[in-house]
Design a protein around this motif. Structure first.
Motif, PDB file in Angstrom:
ATOM      1  N   GLU A   1     -13.931  10.186   2.776  1.00 49.05           N
ATOM      2  CA  GLU A   1     -13.827   8.997   1.444  1.00 49.05           C
ATOM      3  C   GLU A   1     -15.309   8.424   1.410  1.00 49.05           C
ATOM      4  O   GLU A   1     -16.122   8.314   2.387  1.00 49.05           O
ATOM      5  CB  GLU A   1     -12.827   7.883   1.787  1.00 49.05           C
TER       6      GLU A   1
ATOM      7  N   GLU B   1       0.886  -1.059   0.087  1.00 45.94           N
ATOM      8  CA  GLU B   1      -0.040   0.176   0.059  1.00 45.94           C
ATOM      9  C   GLU B   1       0.958   1.286  -0.139  1.00 45.94           C
ATOM     10  O   GLU B   1       1.809   1.299   0.559  1.00 45.94           O
ATOM     11  CB  GLU B   1      -0.921  -0.112   1.317  1.00 45.94           C
TER      12      GLU B   1
ATOM     13  N   THR C   1     -13.551  10.078   7.718  1.00 41.38           N
ATOM     14  CA  THR C   1     -12.869  10.432   6.667  1.00 41.38           C
ATOM     15  C   THR C   1     -14.128  11.047   5.530  1.00 41.38           C
ATOM     16  O   THR C   1     -15.175  10.535   5.855  1.00 41.38           O
ATOM     17  CB  THR C   1     -12.344   9.342   6.260  1.00 41.38           C
TER      18      THR C   1
ATOM     19  N   LYS D   1     -19.564  -1.106   2.219  1.00 39.47           N
ATOM     20  CA  LYS D   1     -18.304  -1.598   1.375  1.00 39.47           C
ATOM     21  C   LYS D   1     -17.375  -0.364   1.472  1.00 39.47           C
ATOM     22  O   LYS D   1     -17.775   0.659   0.578  1.00 39.47           O
ATOM     23  CB  LYS D   1     -18.837  -2.029  -0.113  1.00 39.47           C
ATOM     24  N   SER D   2     -16.293  -0.221   2.120  1.00 43.66           N
ATOM     25  CA  SER D   2     -15.080   0.796   1.899  1.00 43.66           C
ATOM     26  C   SER D   2     -13.880   0.206   1.422  1.00 43.66           C
ATOM     27  O   SER D   2     -14.045  -0.816   0.985  1.00 43.66           O
ATOM     28  CB  SER D   2     -14.945   1.401   3.258  1.00 43.66           C
ATOM     29  N   LYS D   3     -12.833   1.027   1.393  1.00 39.35           N
ATOM     30  CA  LYS D   3     -11.659   0.655   0.775  1.00 39.35           C
ATOM     31  C   LYS D   3     -11.222  -0.826   1.090  1.00 39.35           C
ATOM     32  O   LYS D   3     -10.985  -1.890   0.158  1.00 39.35           O
ATOM     33  CB  LYS D   3     -10.449   1.595   1.203  1.00 39.35           C
ATOM     34  N   ASN D   4     -11.086  -1.095   2.362  1.00 39.36           N
ATOM     35  CA  ASN D   4     -10.442  -2.519   2.390  1.00 39.36           C
ATOM     36  C   ASN D   4     -11.437  -3.120   3.515  1.00 39.36           C
ATOM     37  O   ASN D   4     -11.034  -3.926   4.411  1.00 39.36           O
ATOM     38  CB  ASN D   4      -9.167  -2.255   3.134  1.00 39.36           C
TER      39      ASN D   4
ATOM     40  N   ILE E   1     -18.390   5.623   0.966  1.00 40.97           N
ATOM     41  CA  ILE E   1     -18.774   4.150   1.450  1.00 40.97           C
ATOM     42  C   ILE E   1     -19.974   4.039   0.588  1.00 40.97           C
ATOM     43  O   ILE E   1     -21.013   4.611   0.252  1.00 40.97           O
ATOM     44  CB  ILE E   1     -19.033   3.932   3.172  1.00 40.97           C
TER      45      ILE E   1
END
Length: 377
Positions: free
Chosen positions: A219, A61, A217, A233-236, A221
């Motif tokens: 970002e 990463e 954040t 569902k988010s990045k990881n 979801i």
């Protein structure tokens, strides 16, 4: 399976999936955490059949190597022991190796543990969800919405559907409603997505656990709904939750359209005054505080407990319009509602001493709190 992994990331992922692991399950394998390593990275899964959480650690990463995959494979390890072990390992590098008969070696520095694992093939598969009804919003907005509604869900199992939050999606708008039949919290927001209209009930427990895992954040979801499941569902991270069955009551009938007395007041001043009044009210069983309108834009907050004493406090409001009013309510419910509104000034619309009253932020239609008064004789 043989991997070398960064301890910090492993601890974080273990803590996340641990929130879905129940010690009181009738399925022994669900007391474990499933680890699966492939060429791209390692996924950890925890589940109690109501909630399933999968946390993914990529091999690399932003140029940093997080996992070195020596050999792919999978194993289920006892969750409580595994979590305690990884937290206390001495070095930031952890080697996990599965030997014959599922015996798993965990090494870090000079420390070495041997754990008896279970066969990962026996672990229940995560639900396969078609990504048809998909919506998205920033994570910090989702966390705010959860905070502003979740406290009003019912804790009683007599009406299970009320232990969840009703999520209604229509015309690009998400409306979240929670009620325990003594109070109600509602929050509206715009939402982007490609799905149809939806009305589902997400368990309060699931939303509470989801909120703890997510970082603050902006970002996005993604949320995907099926008939009986929702996936966040988010990045990881994948977070699955069972939906509650049953029809959520039509709460629109509860919200009054007109009011007889309107009070506009500083939120913090009112919150602190009710908190002070509740110091004596707490001694009585129901923690009741009384609000009375006075001359000259003042209200009085008071509480009387026969065996303890009485407290009264006057507060200057911005304005009082309409009829005189004396009303009693739960101090806890009122404080919960004021904290959730998160605004400097609040408008309270009363429709009489024994009718539900509504709290809103001044010039903010996105949020509403409703409380039923308490009958005092």
């Amino acid at each position: 399976m043989k991997i070398i992994i960064q301890r910090d990331r492993l601890v974080q992922s273990v803590n996340d999936v641990l929130k879905a692991v129940s010690t009181r399950t009738t399925i022994p394998i669900l007391t474990g955490i499933k680890l699966k390593a492939n060429e791209e990275g390692v996924s950890l899964t925890g589940s109690d059949s109501d909630i399933s959480i999968e946390s993914y650690i990529p091999s690399e990463e932003e140029g940093n190597e997080l996992v070195e995959i020596k050999e792919t494979g999978s194993i289920v390890l006892p969750a409580r022991f595994f979590a305690e072990i990884v937290k206390k390992l001495p070095e930031n590098s952890v080697e996990i190796e599965v030997h014959a008969h599922l015996q798993t070696i965990i090494r870090s520095g000079k420390a070495e543990y041997k754990l008896n694992g279970l066969n990962a093939d026996d672990y229940p598969q995560l639900p396969q969800i078609e990504e048809e009804n998909m919506y998205a919003m920033p994570i910090d907005l989702l966390k705010t919405i959860i905070r502003q509604t979740i406290f009003a869900v019912s804790t009683s199992e007599t009406r299970p559907v009320l232990t969840g939050v009703n999520w209604r999606i229509e015309d690009g708008q998400l409306i979240c409603i929670a009620t325990d039949s003594h109070r109600l919290a509602m929050r509206k927001t715009a939402i982007s997505g490609n799905g149809n209209s939806h009305s589902v009930v997400v368990p309060g427990k699931s939303l509470s656990e989801l909120s703890k895992i997510l970082d603050d954040t902006d970002e996005e979801i993604q949320m995907i709904f099926t008939e009986n499941q929702v996936l966040f569902k988010s990045k990881n991270l994948l977070f699955f939750s069972r939906l509650l069955e049953g029809n959520y009551p039509d709460t629109s009938r509860l919200i009054p359209n007109e009011s007889k007395t309107d009070v506009r007041i500083n939120t913090k001043e009112l919150l602190h005054a009710i908190d002070r009044a509740s110091l004596l009210a707490r001694e009585s069983r129901n923690n009741v505080v009384k609000l009375s309108t006075l001359e000259g834009s003042y209200i009085e907050i008071s509480s009387h407990t026969p065996e303890v004493g009485t407290v009264t406090e006057e507060i200057l409001t911005h304005s009082i319009e309409g009829e005189e009013l004396k009303i009693s309510f739960s101090a806890k419910y009122m404080m919960d509602a004021l904290k959730a509104l998160d605004v400097t000034e609040v408008t309270i619309n009363f429709t009489g001493a024994m009718r539900p009253f509504v709290l809103k932020g001044v010039e903010d239609e996105s949020m509403l709190q409703l409380i039923l008064p308490v009958r005092t004789y």
